[in-house]
Scaffold this active site. Structure first.
Site, PDB file in Angstrom:
ATOM      1  CG  ASP A 173      23.145 -62.453 -53.317  1.00 34.47           C
ATOM      2  OD1 ASP A 173      22.679 -61.456 -52.744  1.00 34.47           O
ATOM      3  OD2 ASP A 173      22.457 -63.210 -54.038  1.00 34.47           O
ATOM      4  CG  ASP A 231      28.651 -56.050 -55.604  1.00 32.71           C
ATOM      5  OD1 ASP A 231      27.528 -56.382 -55.179  1.00 32.71           O
ATOM      6  OD2 ASP A 231      28.848 -55.626 -56.755  1.00 32.71           O
ATOM      7  CD  GLU A 244      25.782 -59.399 -51.554  1.00 34.28           C
ATOM      8  OE1 GLU A 244      24.558 -59.377 -51.300  1.00 34.28           O
ATOM      9  OE2 GLU A 244      26.224 -59.305 -52.711  1.00 34.28           O
TER      10      GLU A 244
END
Length: 219
Positions: free
Chosen positions: A35, A104, A107
């Site tokens: 992230d 997710d 990332e």
């Protein structure tokens, strides 16, 4: 994994696609790192592509590119969902299609590239994934004053007028109050305040444009 990157350590790629529902180890720590890396590299690309944009404008553009829905769309293009490792519950409920899980995983995959190949390898993967998206956003992200002017000209109306209403505060922290006024197709005006006259004009133009486009759809 269709990232156009060959892992020297395949276990990192596998870990990036392992959801917490499987147990430990999983991709949560990689997602945290990815992230931050993604945000930095996309910020770098936007900084280069928009040399006149303010901090707020750059932040808004970045939010359009790295929100969960946008990242999930990229993950689907890469077919990450097909490679996800999910626990029985998530597998049964279709977790491989869920935006949050896909975002997710993307990332985490970027973090895996960073750990495997270094900063530059990760930067190049991000640039390959987001280059066209940044260009498309660049083409569509004209500032509010430009969009208001083009809308008025396109409808054969007079150009807007900007007036400095007030400026206040110390020299190092001045606040500018600006009024934007249009006379056609209907009189509209809006005031806005900002740390620079330019920013206040942009914000006032945004309000006027929203009123025009919302109330004059058939004009």
């Amino acid at each position: 994994m269709a990232l156009n990157y060959r892992f020297r350590d395949p276990s990192l790629a596998a870990l990036a696609l392992t959801h917490r529902s499987v147990g430990k180890p999983n991709n949560e720590r990689l997602e945290f790192l990815g992230d931050a890396l993604l945000g930095a590299f996309v910020a770098e690309m936007l900084y280069e592509a928009h040399p006149k944009a303010s901090e707020g404008e750059l932040s808004r553009l970045r939010a359009q590119l790295v929100n969960g829905q946008a990242l999930a769309a990229i993950a689907r293009e890469l077919e990450l969902g097909d490679a996800l490792k999910l626990g029985p519950g998530e597998l049964k409920s279709g977790g491989f299609r869920r935006d949050s899980i896909l975002a997710d995983a993307l990332e985490a995959s970027l973090a895996a590239v960073f750990l495997d190949g270094g900063l530059e390898a990760c930067r190049q993967v991000v640039r390959a994934l987001f280059g066209e998206r940044v260009l498309a956003l660049q083409r569509s992200s004209k500032d509010a004053k430009t969009r208001l002017q083009e809308w008025l000209q396109g409808h054969g109306h007079a150009l807007p007028q900007y007036e400095l209403v007030d400026s206040r505060g110390e020299d190092h922290a001045k606040i500018f109050d600006v009024r934007c006024t249009v006379s056609e197709p209907h009189p509209h005006s809006a005031e806005a305040s900002g740390p620079s006259r330019r920013q206040a004009e942009q914000d006032a133009a945004e309000v006027v444009l929203a009123r025009l486009t919302g109330s004059v759809g058939a004009a």
